[in-house]
Design an enzyme around this catalytic site. Structure first.
Site, PDB file in Angstrom:
ATOM      1  N   PRO A  36       0.847  -1.195   0.000  1.00 35.90           N
ATOM      2  CA  PRO A  36       0.000   0.000   0.000  1.00 35.90           C
ATOM      3  C   PRO A  36       0.879   1.240   0.000  1.00 35.90           C
ATOM      4  O   PRO A  36       1.768   1.377   0.840  1.00 35.90           O
ATOM      5  CB  PRO A  36      -0.793  -0.137   1.307  1.00 35.90           C
ATOM      6  CG  PRO A  36       0.093  -0.953   2.198  1.00 35.90           C
ATOM      7  CD  PRO A  36       0.825  -1.900   1.295  1.00 35.90           C
ATOM      8  N   MET A  37       0.653   2.140  -0.968  1.00 34.66           N
ATOM      9  CA  MET A  37       1.464   3.348  -1.066  1.00 34.66           C
ATOM     10  C   MET A  37       0.596   4.541  -1.455  1.00 34.66           C
ATOM     11  O   MET A  37      -0.262   4.430  -2.324  1.00 34.66           O
ATOM     12  CB  MET A  37       2.586   3.184  -2.102  1.00 34.66           C
ATOM     13  CG  MET A  37       3.678   2.218  -1.706  1.00 34.66           C
ATOM     14  SD  MET A  37       5.022   2.188  -2.913  1.00 34.66           S
ATOM     15  CE  MET A  37       4.242   1.286  -4.259  1.00 34.66           C
ATOM     16  N   GLN A 104      -6.858  -1.018   2.161  1.00 35.61           N
ATOM     17  CA  GLN A 104      -6.258  -0.693   3.460  1.00 35.61           C
ATOM     18  C   GLN A 104      -6.977   0.472   4.135  1.00 35.61           C
ATOM     19  O   GLN A 104      -7.189   1.530   3.529  1.00 35.61           O
ATOM     20  CB  GLN A 104      -4.777  -0.367   3.347  1.00 35.61           C
ATOM     21  CG  GLN A 104      -4.139  -0.252   4.738  1.00 35.61           C
ATOM     22  CD  GLN A 104      -2.649  -0.040   4.711  1.00 35.61           C
ATOM     23  OE1 GLN A 104      -2.196   1.016   4.328  1.00 35.61           O
ATOM     24  NE2 GLN A 104      -1.881  -1.042   5.150  1.00 35.61           N
ATOM     25  N   CYS A 133       2.233   2.649   9.463  1.00 33.65           N
ATOM     26  CA  CYS A 133       2.714   3.887   8.854  1.00 33.65           C
ATOM     27  C   CYS A 133       3.078   4.905   9.922  1.00 33.65           C
ATOM     28  O   CYS A 133       2.241   5.254  10.758  1.00 33.65           O
ATOM     29  CB  CYS A 133       1.657   4.477   7.923  1.00 33.65           C
ATOM     30  SG  CYS A 133       2.206   5.995   7.100  1.00 33.65           S
ATOM     31  N   LYS A 174      -1.129  -4.893   8.873  1.00 36.63           N
ATOM     32  CA  LYS A 174       0.252  -4.600   8.500  1.00 36.63           C
ATOM     33  C   LYS A 174       0.877  -3.814   9.644  1.00 36.63           C
ATOM     34  O   LYS A 174       0.407  -2.725   9.996  1.00 36.63           O
ATOM     35  CB  LYS A 174       0.304  -3.790   7.200  1.00 36.63           C
ATOM     36  CG  LYS A 174       1.725  -3.547   6.660  1.00 36.63           C
ATOM     37  CD  LYS A 174       1.656  -2.924   5.260  1.00 36.63           C
ATOM     38  CE  LYS A 174       3.051  -2.798   4.642  1.00 36.63           C
ATOM     39  NZ  LYS A 174       3.867  -1.770   5.281  1.00 36.63           N
ATOM     40  N   HIS A 202       6.424  -5.031   8.284  1.00 38.66           N
ATOM     41  CA  HIS A 202       7.464  -4.150   7.770  1.00 38.66           C
ATOM     42  C   HIS A 202       8.637  -4.253   8.741  1.00 38.66           C
ATOM     43  O   HIS A 202       8.516  -3.895   9.908  1.00 38.66           O
ATOM     44  CB  HIS A 202       6.953  -2.713   7.688  1.00 38.66           C
ATOM     45  CG  HIS A 202       7.930  -1.767   7.073  1.00 38.66           C
ATOM     46  ND1 HIS A 202       7.556  -0.546   6.568  1.00 38.66           N
ATOM     47  CD2 HIS A 202       9.269  -1.843   6.866  1.00 38.66           C
ATOM     48  CE1 HIS A 202       8.622   0.079   6.088  1.00 38.66           C
ATOM     49  NE2 HIS A 202       9.670  -0.705   6.271  1.00 38.66           N
ATOM     50  N   ASN A 238       8.031  -7.397   4.426  1.00 39.83           N
ATOM     51  CA  ASN A 238       8.095  -6.102   3.755  1.00 39.83           C
ATOM     52  C   ASN A 238       9.356  -5.373   4.221  1.00 39.83           C
ATOM     53  O   ASN A 238       9.630  -5.311   5.412  1.00 39.83           O
ATOM     54  CB  ASN A 238       6.844  -5.283   4.077  1.00 39.83           C
ATOM     55  CG  ASN A 238       6.859  -3.883   3.480  1.00 39.83           C
ATOM     56  OD1 ASN A 238       6.346  -2.950   4.069  1.00 39.83           O
ATOM     57  ND2 ASN A 238       7.443  -3.723   2.314  1.00 39.83           N
ATOM     58  N   GLY A 239      10.109  -4.854   3.253  1.00 38.84           N
ATOM     59  CA  GLY A 239      11.302  -4.090   3.592  1.00 38.84           C
ATOM     60  C   GLY A 239      12.502  -4.461   2.754  1.00 38.84           C
ATOM     61  O   GLY A 239      13.012  -5.583   2.834  1.00 38.84           O
ATOM     62  N   ASP A 240      12.941  -3.521   1.896  1.00 47.95           N
ATOM     63  CA  ASP A 240      14.182  -3.638   1.119  1.00 47.95           C
ATOM     64  C   ASP A 240      14.156  -4.687   0.013  1.00 47.95           C
ATOM     65  O   ASP A 240      15.212  -5.095  -0.457  1.00 47.95           O
ATOM     66  CB  ASP A 240      15.383  -3.913   2.034  1.00 47.95           C
ATOM     67  CG  ASP A 240      15.765  -2.699   2.871  1.00 47.95           C
ATOM     68  OD1 ASP A 240      15.195  -1.619   2.634  1.00 47.95           O
ATOM     69  OD2 ASP A 240      16.626  -2.846   3.758  1.00 47.95           O
TER      70      ASP A 240
END
Length: 454
Positions: A36-37, A104, A133, A174, A202, A238-240
Site C-alpha cells: 500500500p502506497m 487498506q 505507517c 500490516k 514491515h 516487507n522491507g528492502d
C-alpha cells in the site's frame, strides 16, 4: 481537460464480471505482492503490477471517515468504480482487480473501521488495517503506527472487522517491528488471535527511516512463532525487496510466506516479473499514459506516477532520456503529452492497452498463474545467480529506487502524531543527527540534508 460524463448511456456495456472463489491464507503465500502506497498505489499502477505478476495488490491507505462520505459512481464505458469526494475520486478500482485487491483502512475506531469496510466490500477481496505507517498524516488520531502503542485498541478493530464482515472478505493487518523482539512476539500473538488471515510485517521499527537497512533477520522467529500458533495465518515480509529475484533472497532469509515490494514498484511496476521491463521511457511510459487517459485518470496523478519511473537503460542514450523527462516535467495535460510526443506513434489507443491488461489478468482464471517463489525460475541475467550476487545487485539498484528530491508532499508533516509514553526508544532522531529529512509519505522519501545545502 474535459471530463467524461458518468451518466448512464443506452449504448453502455457492462464491465465483465470475474468469477473467483474468495481468498484464503493460501492465496497470500508463495508470491510477490504490491505494498500500500500513497499516490503510487493508484489503480493504473496496480493494474500493471497484476499484469506483470503481482499475486495480490494493496490499495493506498484511506482514513475511515473519508470513505464514509464518498459517492460510489460506475463509469458505464470503462467499468471503473470511483469513490468520489468533494472534488475528485479518493479511490478507484475496476472489477478485474477485485479478486486480488486488498483495501487498506486507516482507523483508530472499531465502529468507523467496520463502516468503512462495509462501504467498499462489494469491490474488494479483503480489508487490511494499517498499523505501521509512521507518517503524521496516518498517526494523527491514533492511527497507523500509533496503534502499536495501543494493542488493545488495535486488536479490538481487527476483531470487530472479522466478526462482522462476510466470511469471503479477508481481514489482515500490516505492522512494524517493536524495538524489543519479545514485545513484538507478544503483539503478534494478540493480533493472530483476532482471527486474521494474513499478517504483513514491515521489518523496521517506527522510528527507523526508509534508508536504514530493514531488520529482515528478525522476521524468521516471528514467522515460526505464527506457524506454531496453529491458526493458519500467513506472514508477508516487507522491507528492502527490489524485485522478484530479490524476493527469493528475502524469503530464504526470513522464511516468510510471501514478499511485499514497495518503493521498487513505485519506480517500476513491472518489477514483479522474473524479467522486468527496461528502458521504461519507451516500453512503459507511452502505453501507461494512453491507458490513463482512457480510464479518465486525473492528469496530475498520471504525471506524478510517470515521473517516478526509472530503471536500467540498455538501449536509450542519456540525452534521449533527459529529453523525455524534460517533456514529462513540462506537460500539464494529456494534450500536452501528445504534443510533446510522449504517447508514441500508436495515438490514443488506451482502450486497446487496457483490454490487453484485462485479458492477461483474466487469464489467471483459465490456468495462467503468477510466478511462484517456490519455482526455480531463471534469473533475469546469467549473473547474480547466488544469494550473495542477488544481494549485491539489489544494493546497487537501491540507488535508483528513492523518491526524487523535489517531489511534492501531499500530506505536509506536522507534530500532531501521538507517540504514546515517551522514552528513549520512542524519541524521533533529529534530522541534523540522522542526516535525513523525510517530507513525503511515499516509501523512500528521505532527502539527504547535504542535498539541501548544496
Amino acid at each position: 481537460m474535459a471530463r467524461r460524463s458518468l451518466s448512464v448511456s443506452s449504448a453502455a456495456r457492462d464491465a465483465k464480471r470475474i468469477k473467483l472463489d474468495h481468498l484464503t491464507s493460501e492465496d497470500f503465500k508463495n508470491g510477490v505482492v504490491l505494498a500500500p502506497m500513497v499516490r503510487s498505489g493508484a489503480l493504473p499502477n496496480r493494474l500493471y503490477a497484476l499484469k506483470h505478476g503481482a499475486k495480490l495488490v494493496w490499495g493506498p491507505e484511506i482514513v475511515d471517515k473519508a470513505i464514509l462520505h464518498a459517492e460510489r459512481v460506475v463509469d458505464p464505458v470503462t467499468g471503473i468504480v470511483s469513490y468520489k469526494g468533494n472534488s475528485k475520486a479518493m479511490f478507484t478500482t475496476h472489477p478485474v482487480e477485485k479478486p486480488y485487491l486488498i483495501y487498506q483502512i486507516g482507523s483508530a475506531n472499531p465502529d468507523l473501521a467496520l463502516q468503512a469496510a462495509q462501504t467498499v466490500i462489494q469491490d474488494v477481496a479483503g480489508v487490511d488495517l494499517n498499523c505501521g505507517c509512521p507518517k503524521p498524516f496516518s498517526t494523527q488520531g491514533g492511527m497507523g503506527a500509533a496503534l502499536l502503542s495501543t494493542p488493545d485498541l488495535l486488536c479490538s478493530i481487527l476483531t470487530k472487522l472479522r466478526q462482522n464482515l462476510p466470511a469471503h472478505i479477508t481481514v489482515s493487518a500490516k505492522i512494524r517491528l517493536l524495538p524489543d523482539q519479545k514485545d513484538t512476539l507478544d503483539l503478534v500473538r494478540q493480533i493472530v488471535e483476532t482471527g486474521i488471515t494474513n499478517l504483513t510485517v514491515h521489518c523496521r521499527t517506527r522510528n527507523m527511516r526508509p534508508r536504514e537497512k530493514a531488520l529482515i533477520e528478525r522476521l524468521r522467529e516471528i514467522v515460526e512463532f505464527v506457524e506454531g500458533l496453529g491458526k493458519g495465518v500467513s506472514v508477508i515480509a516487507n522491507g528492502d525487496c527490489v524485485s522478484f529475484e530479490d524476493a527469493k533472497r528475502v524469503k530464504k532469509i526470513t522464511g516468510a510466506h510471501s514478499v511485499m515490494i514497495a518503493t521498487a514498484a513505485e519506480s517500476n511496476p513491472t518489477c514483479f516479473a522474473p524479467v522486468p521491463l527496461t528502458d521504461l521511457e519507451k516500453t512503459l511510459v507511452p502505453q501507461y499514459i494512453r491507458m490513463c487517459k482512457y480510464l479518465d485518470n486525473h492528469w496530475s496523478s498520471t504525471k506524478w506516477c510517470v515521473a517516478q519511473f526509472k530503471g536500467t537503460h540498455p538501449n536509450i542514450p542519456k540525452p534521449e532520456r533527459k529529453a523525455i523527462h524534460d517533456a514529462i516535467a513540462q506537460a500539464k495535460s494529456y494534450d500536452d503529452a501528445e504534443r510533446l510526443h510522449l504517447i508514441g506513434p500508436e495515438g490514443w489507443n488506451g482502450d486497446e492497452v487496457f483490454a490487453e491488461i484485462v485479458r492477461i489478468i483474466e487469464g489467471r482464471q483459465s490456468g495462467a498463474s503468477t510466478p511462484s517463489l517456490l519455482e526455480d525460475i531463471p534469473a533475469a541475467s546469467e549473473e547474480a545467480t547466488t544469494t550473495e550476487d542477488v544481494a549485491e545487485t539489489a544494493e546497487e539498484d537501491m540507488n535508483l529506487l528513492w523518491t526524487p528530491q523535489n517531489t511534492q508532499n501531499p500530506e505536509p508533516p506536522s507534530l500532531a502524531a501521538p507517540l504514546g509514553v515517551a522514552n528513549e526508544l520512542r524519541v524521533t532522531i533529529p534530522a541534523a543527527i540522522s542526516g535525513v529529512d523525510a517530507p513525503t509519505p511515499t516509501p523512500g522519501g528521505g532527502i539527504p540534508l547535504s542535498a539541501l545545502s548544496a
